[in-house]
Design a protein around this motif. Sequence first.
Motif, PDB file in Angstrom:
ATOM      1  N   GLU A  14       0.858  -1.195   0.000  1.00  0.00           N
ATOM      2  CA  GLU A  14       0.000   0.000   0.000  1.00  0.00           C
ATOM      3  C   GLU A  14       0.891   1.240   0.000  1.00  0.00           C
ATOM      4  OE1 GLU A  14      -3.442   0.556   0.209  1.00  0.00           O
ATOM      5  OE2 GLU A  14      -3.896  -1.572  -0.018  1.00  0.00           O
ATOM      6  N   SER A  15       0.542   2.188  -0.826  1.00  0.00           N
ATOM      7  CA  SER A  15       1.285   3.448  -0.892  1.00  0.00           C
ATOM      8  C   SER A  15       0.324   4.502  -1.438  1.00  0.00           C
ATOM      9  CB  SER A  15       2.527   3.291  -1.776  1.00  0.00           C
ATOM     10  OG  SER A  15       2.155   2.972  -3.096  1.00  0.00           O
ATOM     11  N   ILE A  16       0.838   5.399  -2.229  1.00  0.00           N
ATOM     12  CA  ILE A  16      -0.018   6.407  -2.843  1.00  0.00           C
ATOM     13  C   ILE A  16      -1.091   5.719  -3.683  1.00  0.00           C
ATOM     14  CG2 ILE A  16      -0.065   8.303  -4.507  1.00  0.00           C
ATOM     15  CD1 ILE A  16       2.831   8.931  -3.601  1.00  0.00           C
ATOM     16  N   ILE A  17      -0.707   4.635  -4.355  1.00  0.00           N
ATOM     17  CA  ILE A  17      -1.652   3.831  -5.139  1.00  0.00           C
ATOM     18  C   ILE A  17      -2.006   2.605  -4.314  1.00  0.00           C
ATOM     19  CG2 ILE A  17      -2.005   2.531  -7.261  1.00  0.00           C
ATOM     20  CD1 ILE A  17       0.128   4.343  -8.552  1.00  0.00           C
ATOM     21  N   ASP A  18      -3.307   2.383  -4.113  1.00  0.00           N
ATOM     22  CA  ASP A  18      -3.716   1.261  -3.271  1.00  0.00           C
ATOM     23  C   ASP A  18      -3.567  -0.074  -4.019  1.00  0.00           C
ATOM     24  OD1 ASP A  18      -6.029   0.833  -4.891  1.00  0.00           O
ATOM     25  OD2 ASP A  18      -7.193   2.204  -3.665  1.00  0.00           O
ATOM     26  N   PHE A  19      -3.619  -1.159  -3.245  1.00  0.00           N
ATOM     27  CA  PHE A  19      -3.415  -2.508  -3.768  1.00  0.00           C
ATOM     28  C   PHE A  19      -4.429  -2.858  -4.853  1.00  0.00           C
ATOM     29  CE2 PHE A  19      -4.070  -7.147  -3.535  1.00  0.00           C
ATOM     30  CZ  PHE A  19      -2.781  -7.567  -3.832  1.00  0.00           C
ATOM     31  N   LYS A  20      -5.691  -2.502  -4.644  1.00  0.00           N
ATOM     32  CA  LYS A  20      -6.747  -2.802  -5.615  1.00  0.00           C
ATOM     33  C   LYS A  20      -6.422  -2.171  -6.966  1.00  0.00           C
ATOM     34  CE  LYS A  20     -11.705  -2.006  -6.334  1.00  0.00           C
ATOM     35  NZ  LYS A  20     -12.925  -1.436  -5.741  1.00  0.00           N
ATOM     36  N   THR A  21      -5.986  -0.942  -6.959  1.00  0.00           N
ATOM     37  CA  THR A  21      -5.637  -0.253  -8.204  1.00  0.00           C
ATOM     38  C   THR A  21      -4.433  -0.913  -8.862  1.00  0.00           C
ATOM     39  OG1 THR A  21      -6.549   1.809  -7.350  1.00  0.00           O
ATOM     40  CG2 THR A  21      -5.024   1.981  -9.219  1.00  0.00           C
ATOM     41  N   LYS A  22      -3.440  -1.270  -8.066  1.00  0.00           N
ATOM     42  CA  LYS A  22      -2.251  -1.931  -8.615  1.00  0.00           C
ATOM     43  C   LYS A  22      -2.618  -3.259  -9.267  1.00  0.00           C
ATOM     44  CE  LYS A  22       1.011   0.239  -5.475  1.00  0.00           C
ATOM     45  NZ  LYS A  22       2.031   0.075  -4.445  1.00  0.00           N
ATOM     46  N   GLU A  23      -3.525  -4.000  -8.648  1.00  0.00           N
ATOM     47  CA  GLU A  23      -3.941  -5.277  -9.233  1.00  0.00           C
ATOM     48  C   GLU A  23      -4.742  -5.068 -10.523  1.00  0.00           C
ATOM     49  OE1 GLU A  23      -3.118  -8.328  -8.896  1.00  0.00           O
ATOM     50  OE2 GLU A  23      -1.882  -8.082  -7.120  1.00  0.00           O
ATOM     51  N   ARG A  24      -5.580  -4.044 -10.573  1.00  0.00           N
ATOM     52  CA  ARG A  24      -6.317  -3.762 -11.809  1.00  0.00           C
ATOM     53  C   ARG A  24      -5.350  -3.383 -12.930  1.00  0.00           C
ATOM     54  NH1 ARG A  24     -11.081   0.050  -9.673  1.00  0.00           N
ATOM     55  NH2 ARG A  24      -9.227   1.100  -8.962  1.00  0.00           N
ATOM     56  N   ILE A  25      -4.341  -2.605 -12.603  1.00  0.00           N
ATOM     57  CA  ILE A  25      -3.318  -2.263 -13.600  1.00  0.00           C
ATOM     58  C   ILE A  25      -2.597  -3.538 -14.059  1.00  0.00           C
ATOM     59  CG2 ILE A  25      -1.093  -1.097 -13.932  1.00  0.00           C
ATOM     60  CD1 ILE A  25      -2.194   1.105 -11.961  1.00  0.00           C
ATOM     61  N   SER A  26      -2.310  -4.419 -13.108  1.00  0.00           N
ATOM     62  CA  SER A  26      -1.613  -5.670 -13.434  1.00  0.00           C
ATOM     63  C   SER A  26      -2.411  -6.519 -14.410  1.00  0.00           C
ATOM     64  CB  SER A  26      -1.336  -6.479 -12.156  1.00  0.00           C
ATOM     65  OG  SER A  26      -0.466  -5.770 -11.316  1.00  0.00           O
ATOM     66  N   ILE A  27      -3.732  -6.577 -14.226  1.00  0.00           N
ATOM     67  CA  ILE A  27      -4.583  -7.334 -15.153  1.00  0.00           C
ATOM     68  C   ILE A  27      -4.399  -6.808 -16.576  1.00  0.00           C
ATOM     69  CG2 ILE A  27      -6.998  -7.599 -15.910  1.00  0.00           C
ATOM     70  CD1 ILE A  27      -6.437  -9.575 -13.845  1.00  0.00           C
ATOM     71  N   SER A  28      -4.433  -5.514 -16.727  1.00  0.00           N
ATOM     72  CA  SER A  28      -4.295  -4.919 -18.058  1.00  0.00           C
ATOM     73  C   SER A  28      -2.930  -5.257 -18.672  1.00  0.00           C
ATOM     74  CB  SER A  28      -4.485  -3.404 -17.965  1.00  0.00           C
ATOM     75  OG  SER A  28      -4.481  -2.835 -19.240  1.00  0.00           O
TER      76      SER A  28
END
Length: 123
Positions: A14-28
């Motif tokens: 967790e940082s400026i960008i939360d885990f959920k957002t990082k995982e959504r980016i990872s899917i793409s």
Amino acid sequence: MSELDELLESVYEESIIDFKTKERISISIELYHRCPYCIVLHSLNTLDSGATKEEILQVSMLAVAFGGGTSIAYSVTLLNNCIETFQGNSFTEEDRMEIFRRLARSEQTLYTSPFSFLLSLQS
């Protein structure tokens, strides 16, 4: 723990960008790269982080915008099957570890038959 593992762990903290957002980016990114192993892994993580099917499908369109037809194929087949397999299921930590063990053992098979892998999780 290897240096790569340490790097990956730090990237997903967790940082400026939360885990959920990082995982959504990872899917793409994984759909763009067409990595079945990674698509399965990040589909599970993304759903576990609270993302909805609609959010996942929306970010998959980023991959389609840059990756074209092959990204569409992975989005409408493997990603959709991952969502159907994982959505609505609450996995214990033990279940998750078993999925990861199966992923590790079946990496070569996963590239040739990802749907067989998803079916094996349902049994």
